[in-house]
Design a protein around this motif. Sequence first.
Motif, PDB file in Angstrom:
ATOM      1  N   HIS A 145      16.420 -23.225 -52.373  1.00 43.71           N
ATOM      2  CA  HIS A 145      17.937 -22.614 -52.359  1.00 43.71           C
ATOM      3  C   HIS A 145      17.706 -21.148 -51.971  1.00 43.71           C
ATOM      4  CE1 HIS A 145      21.936 -20.694 -53.430  1.00 43.71           C
ATOM      5  NE2 HIS A 145      22.149 -21.854 -53.352  1.00 43.71           N
ATOM      6  N   ILE A 146      18.700 -21.005 -50.556  1.00 46.34           N
ATOM      7  CA  ILE A 146      18.855 -19.677 -50.009  1.00 46.34           C
ATOM      8  C   ILE A 146      20.371 -19.433 -49.700  1.00 46.34           C
ATOM      9  CG2 ILE A 146      16.447 -19.423 -49.328  1.00 46.34           C
ATOM     10  CD1 ILE A 146      17.395 -20.304 -46.472  1.00 46.34           C
ATOM     11  N   VAL A 147      20.651 -18.208 -49.412  1.00 44.45           N
ATOM     12  CA  VAL A 147      21.888 -17.935 -49.240  1.00 44.45           C
ATOM     13  C   VAL A 147      22.081 -16.994 -47.811  1.00 44.45           C
ATOM     14  CG1 VAL A 147      23.861 -16.382 -49.808  1.00 44.45           C
ATOM     15  CG2 VAL A 147      22.444 -17.420 -51.597  1.00 44.45           C
ATOM     16  N   LEU A 148      23.123 -17.795 -47.073  1.00 41.63           N
ATOM     17  CA  LEU A 148      23.090 -17.337 -45.830  1.00 41.63           C
ATOM     18  C   LEU A 148      24.470 -16.719 -45.280  1.00 41.63           C
ATOM     19  CD1 LEU A 148      22.854 -17.616 -42.605  1.00 41.63           C
ATOM     20  CD2 LEU A 148      23.441 -19.814 -42.527  1.00 41.63           C
ATOM     21  N   ALA A 149      24.555 -15.504 -45.110  1.00 41.13           N
ATOM     22  CA  ALA A 149      25.819 -14.545 -44.541  1.00 41.13           C
ATOM     23  C   ALA A 149      25.872 -15.130 -43.114  1.00 41.13           C
ATOM     24  CB  ALA A 149      25.479 -13.022 -44.438  1.00 41.13           C
TER      25      ALA A 149
ATOM     26  N   GLY B 189       9.777 -10.414 -46.733  1.00 39.43           N
ATOM     27  CA  GLY B 189       9.362 -10.886 -47.567  1.00 39.43           C
ATOM     28  C   GLY B 189       9.776 -12.429 -47.991  1.00 39.43           C
ATOM     29  N   LEU B 190      10.692 -12.814 -47.031  1.00 39.86           N
ATOM     30  CA  LEU B 190      11.410 -14.314 -47.148  1.00 39.86           C
ATOM     31  C   LEU B 190      10.051 -15.164 -47.164  1.00 39.86           C
ATOM     32  CD1 LEU B 190      13.709 -16.354 -47.603  1.00 39.86           C
ATOM     33  CD2 LEU B 190      13.768 -16.181 -45.373  1.00 39.86           C
ATOM     34  N   HIS B 191       9.913 -16.304 -47.934  1.00 39.01           N
ATOM     35  CA  HIS B 191       8.670 -16.895 -47.880  1.00 39.01           C
ATOM     36  C   HIS B 191       8.308 -17.681 -46.368  1.00 39.01           C
ATOM     37  CE1 HIS B 191       5.862 -20.295 -48.775  1.00 39.01           C
ATOM     38  NE2 HIS B 191       5.806 -19.756 -50.007  1.00 39.01           N
ATOM     39  N   ALA B 192       7.130 -17.727 -46.033  1.00 42.93           N
ATOM     40  CA  ALA B 192       6.706 -17.907 -44.774  1.00 42.93           C
ATOM     41  C   ALA B 192       7.314 -19.403 -44.332  1.00 42.93           C
ATOM     42  CB  ALA B 192       5.060 -17.687 -44.635  1.00 42.93           C
ATOM     43  N   ALA B 193       7.121 -20.350 -45.307  1.00 44.03           N
ATOM     44  CA  ALA B 193       7.448 -21.668 -44.993  1.00 44.03           C
ATOM     45  C   ALA B 193       8.943 -21.738 -44.570  1.00 44.03           C
ATOM     46  CB  ALA B 193       7.298 -22.523 -46.282  1.00 44.03           C
TER      47      ALA B 193
ATOM     48  N   VAL C 229      21.865 -12.328 -50.855  1.00 44.52           N
ATOM     49  CA  VAL C 229      21.825 -12.858 -49.516  1.00 44.52           C
ATOM     50  C   VAL C 229      20.161 -12.917 -48.925  1.00 44.52           C
ATOM     51  CG1 VAL C 229      22.267 -12.619 -47.163  1.00 44.52           C
ATOM     52  CG2 VAL C 229      23.979 -12.348 -48.880  1.00 44.52           C
ATOM     53  N   ASP C 230      19.829 -14.238 -48.532  1.00 46.13           N
ATOM     54  CA  ASP C 230      18.533 -14.000 -48.004  1.00 46.13           C
ATOM     55  C   ASP C 230      18.196 -14.099 -46.545  1.00 46.13           C
ATOM     56  OD1 ASP C 230      17.143 -14.857 -50.796  1.00 46.13           O
ATOM     57  OD2 ASP C 230      18.708 -16.519 -50.459  1.00 46.13           O
TER      58      ASP C 230
ATOM     59  N   VAL D 112      15.944 -28.395 -48.584  1.00 56.23           N
ATOM     60  CA  VAL D 112      16.314 -26.788 -48.579  1.00 56.23           C
ATOM     61  C   VAL D 112      17.777 -26.624 -48.859  1.00 56.23           C
ATOM     62  CG1 VAL D 112      16.146 -24.588 -48.019  1.00 56.23           C
ATOM     63  CG2 VAL D 112      14.174 -25.840 -48.089  1.00 56.23           C
ATOM     64  N   THR D 113      18.448 -26.452 -49.848  1.00 58.36           N
ATOM     65  CA  THR D 113      19.875 -26.208 -49.901  1.00 58.36           C
ATOM     66  C   THR D 113      20.205 -24.564 -49.249  1.00 58.36           C
ATOM     67  OG1 THR D 113      20.165 -27.472 -51.971  1.00 58.36           O
ATOM     68  CG2 THR D 113      21.890 -25.974 -51.268  1.00 58.36           C
ATOM     69  N   VAL D 114      21.064 -24.748 -48.345  1.00 64.57           N
ATOM     70  CA  VAL D 114      21.635 -23.216 -47.871  1.00 64.57           C
ATOM     71  C   VAL D 114      23.133 -23.109 -48.368  1.00 64.57           C
ATOM     72  CG1 VAL D 114      22.026 -21.906 -45.755  1.00 64.57           C
ATOM     73  CG2 VAL D 114      20.128 -23.530 -45.776  1.00 64.57           C
ATOM     74  N   GLU D 115      23.212 -22.041 -48.980  1.00 62.97           N
ATOM     75  CA  GLU D 115      24.437 -21.820 -49.208  1.00 62.97           C
ATOM     76  C   GLU D 115      25.283 -20.691 -48.410  1.00 62.97           C
ATOM     77  OE1 GLU D 115      26.609 -18.802 -52.936  1.00 62.97           O
ATOM     78  OE2 GLU D 115      24.727 -20.036 -53.334  1.00 62.97           O
ATOM     79  N   GLU D 116      26.272 -20.992 -47.682  1.00 62.88           N
ATOM     80  CA  GLU D 116      26.831 -20.069 -46.958  1.00 62.88           C
ATOM     81  C   GLU D 116      27.712 -19.087 -47.580  1.00 62.88           C
ATOM     82  OE1 GLU D 116      29.763 -20.128 -42.797  1.00 62.88           O
ATOM     83  OE2 GLU D 116      29.538 -21.809 -43.944  1.00 62.88           O
TER      84      GLU D 116
END
Length: 442
Positions: free
Chosen positions: A43-47, A267-271, A95-96, A71-75
């Motif tokens: 789960h990541i957050v997208l601005a 530092g966001l995961h390489a994958a 925010v990621d 992968v869930t992307v939260e806007e």
Amino acid sequence: MTLENLALLSRRSRLGVAVVILALIGAAAWTAAHFLQPAAPRHIVLASGLEDGLFHQYAKRYIEILARSGVTVEERMTAGAGENLQLLEDPHSGVDIGFTQGGVARFPEANDVVMVASLYYLPMWIFYRNIDTFDHVNELRSHRVAVGAEGSGTRSLAEPVFALNELTNDHMTMLPLGNEAALRALKSDEVDAAVFVDGAKNQAVWAALHDPHLRLMSYGHADAYPRLLPYIKRLTLPSGVIDVAHNIPEKEVALIGTKAMLAARDGLHAALIELLVDAAHEIHGGQGFFEEAGEFPAISRVDLRISTDADQHKRFGPSFLYRYLPFWLATLVERAIIILVPLAAVLFPLFHYLPQLLRWRVRSRIYRWYGELALIERDVAKPTGALPTEKWLADLERIERAVARIHIPTGYASESYTLREHIALVRRAVLARTSSPPAAAG
């Protein structure tokens, strides 16, 4: 040494061997876990940006594509590129990743933000009503201009361009209106010009291009701006490219602009970086009004530091695991490999030397008595002195009883018997010394 040999060790010895093995395995596991990157988050957050902007439209595409990999992307909708970068700079924002653009970053504040890829060109459109004629930015002096809200990409790009033309709030009225609000204000004569920074398919830009009552400014010094602001590019809008049938635009238009970027917290995961780069290829890899097919996504620097993982993925493609396995399974296998390799590096030598260790441990229980036998034998061999025969025989009896209690694997029985023979040999020497007459003094 076999498991049967291990079973014949004393309980204390087996416990000692088990403690050593578990300590080595634990040390290897701790080392692997300490240096192992955490599992890729699901789960990541997208601005993104305003609801009527392209960033919001593209965010929906990223959400759809990353969902295929689980992968869930939260806007999180924002005012635009400037606010997005501020959120990425703030470690507590949650925010990621986020969309931003060239010219927004200020250093060292943005040192912890990296560019995953540049995505497409962002022209700086300046529209005005066709009763006026503007050929240069400085002609906006003393006019009312919609320049976008604070934190928007429009405001972030317009302000330095205006500064080069010596335009500030003292010389013109800057209104914080963007997209549809700016277009409505322009049509209703609330402003004299409106600035937009987005792709041609932005709803407000597209409507303005097709509005016969509005005109698009062609920059008179379009070649100068890239020399003065390194993140700016000169762009050309060919005649008729928007609508050939209706001849929009009527003639070639010189524009300036920058590049949209997908940025991430360092530092966001390489994958996840690899997933995002692949999604960007799918979304932005085609030909546009300003972009050649395959030109984007790109890794050439705009202003933010380039992600090392994105650069490697762009050059060499996905790793073997991520190429042939689903994302969730690839991350699981990758972590298993990272943990098992150091464990194997410890366990293989351990099991190789374990038989030798156990062999030494068994033999040490036999050989330790040879030291006492040697001392008794040396005392017996002295030509003169007292003859503590009873003590010698008692020591030999004690050693013999101790040896009889030793549990020896079958393979080492001969060494136990040899020790007993040596005990008997020393006993005979004691008895022989006792029965022999004392040596005559010099």
